[in-house]
Design an enzyme around this catalytic site. Sequence first.
Site: not given
Length: 309
Positions: A112, A211, A282
């Site tokens: 992330s 992502e 996630h």
Amino acid sequence: MQQYTLGRALQPGDTLGIVAPSAPLDEKRFQAGLAYLHSLGLKTKCGQSVQERWGYLAGSDDVRARDINGFFADSSIDGILCMRGGYGAARLLPLLDYDAIARHPKLFIGFSDITALHTALLQRSGLATIHGAMLTGLGGKATRYTYEQFAAGLANPAMTGPVRLPRGHHLETLVEGDAEGILAGGNMMLISSLIGTPYELDGQGQILFLEEIGEEAYAIDRMLCQFEQSGLIDRIAGLAFGEFTRCHPVKPAAGEWTVREVIEQYVRRWGKPAIWGLPYGHGRHNGWLPLGRPAHLIAGKEKARLVLG
């Protein structure tokens, strides 16, 4: 193909350092995450940033950067795990001692917001890092697949061979073809935010992994457009898409596109081999993905695969 250094495997009795490059402590998930690591026989040592809060950050930039620099230099620390994502890692990039980090390579794990650190450490320190579950995720409702991947990755960080998928998952081909290169990338927003800075992803000959979470189709479109217009797409060899969690609407209003449709428009125009459906990001599952390591992307008409080298 340029070679990057991957930290050594960890075993019971080794010490995993915990740093907080981004958002501050979530006490309940923090303690549960530590308990999981201890159940693997690992010792843990927490940096100062783990217990600090400065606005929406886990301590000042100096404190957070000092933890990372210090833990790489500390011979009693065998690997480094990020506590959580959020925001703030990019603020640390000018403060890291990349030469010293290069002299003390260790496993460095996160995802992330940690994408900013993965990218900078790859390019400035020649360090292969791990896109994988973080401490608070391991202390939450992680799936069996996520826990198994994390434990297996600590023992065998390169995780060579075809990417193992959770039961019921399969990869899809978006654009047919084969590509070989170093894996790089991570969160789309972070890759996008680094463009135009001294830390932007070079991407030359690499397989770009992407992502995202919580972004609608138009925002995904904007980032893909930026990747294209900045020249990043011209430099890469192929694309591998992971989880796109809560990237709504799945069923858009009449005449609008889904995230998948937007991505398909771009990758077909680019013509680079591209696959969809990797269990990283996630979503429910979050596997162990070594960035900075060679990979072979196989986007066939009947079957898609990603083989780690």
